[in-house]
Design an enzyme around this catalytic site. Sequence first.
Site, PDB file in Angstrom:
ATOM      1  CE1 TYR A  57      -3.051  -3.043   0.327  1.00 46.54           C
ATOM      2  CE2 TYR A  57      -3.234  -2.646   2.678  1.00 46.54           C
ATOM      3  CZ  TYR A  57      -3.557  -3.387   1.561  1.00 46.54           C
ATOM      4  OH  TYR A  57      -4.394  -4.480   1.683  1.00 46.54           O
ATOM      5  CG  HIS A 143      -0.887  -8.850   0.281  1.00 46.34           C
ATOM      6  ND1 HIS A 143      -0.434  -7.554   0.098  1.00 46.34           N
ATOM      7  CD2 HIS A 143      -2.225  -8.802   0.086  1.00 46.34           C
ATOM      8  CE1 HIS A 143      -1.450  -6.767  -0.183  1.00 46.34           C
ATOM      9  NE2 HIS A 143      -2.542  -7.501  -0.212  1.00 46.34           N
TER      10      HIS A 143
END
Length: 328
Positions: A57, A143
């Site tokens: 992010y 992830h």
Amino acid sequence: MPAPPPSGPSLSTFGPLGLGAANAGNLYTAMSDEDAAALFEAAWEGGVRHFDTAPHYGLGLSEERLGAFLRTKPREEFHLSTKVGRLLVPNEAFAGESDPFDQFDVPATRRRVVDYSSDGVRRSVEDSLDRMGLDRIDTVYVHDPEQHGAERTLPHLESALPAVCRLREEGVVAHAGVGTGSVAAARAAAAIGGIDLLMLAGRYTLLEQPAHPELLDECGSAGIGIVNTAQFNSGLLASPTPARDAHYEYAEVPEDKHRRAVRLAEVCAAHDTELPAAALQFGLQHPQVVAVVMGAATGDQVRQNVARMRASVPAQLWSDLREEGLIP
């Protein structure tokens, strides 16, 4: 590899609602450090004690901003998760360009290196702790193992899952998990075993439930708790009346999905319930779902979603939706 009992407090201890910090990584639109802090403060004031981030992010910006905020709070009062699978390294060739992963409005001073190896997992956790300036992480998720080619999904899981489980066994983290938007990847992770939590993005929502029944049943048998995310399916369910120009899976809404969302909204309205409130609370109707993590770009959005999570949703609404075949 059976999962041992979690070594830290149950995630449910920190309440049903968490905040995902992708927006603080300048998701789509840049925000200031002050606005990011205000976003987190609104969540804290609303009782949110569960925060999720990732190196991905904003090339680490989300972790940096979230860490700066959480360092002002008592460590035992919140649950923190981040993710592994993408290492961040300096971009030696940086010449002022933006992040090539165009969802994040940040300069490309770092670059992502896909690494699901045991060494990569450990280094990723160490780097995340450095960026956040905190002494520990509660949950580490593998992830997006599906986003690097279907043929690599299983090898990535088979490499990374034992590594995150070792970190749990060593007491470095309390919980090991996988974060994915793929039911196939989630089922593969559950079959490999060892994890405590599955962060599932958009696959068990009021609009559609491809995780039902197989994945939910498999998680139940394995004792894996589900953290439900992307409840609004990228925005389609975020308004009481679904807009035709809203987004679904970050793209244009197919006609059949829009019709279904409109019908969901009509049934909700008949029970004096706003569609977004039902969407946020839907996952928690299933016993395997231990928490819901929301996304938000502003403090006002956080406050609105906190109120929606607390809104009374009549049991008859779920019954009527089920009778129409809109939910299982």
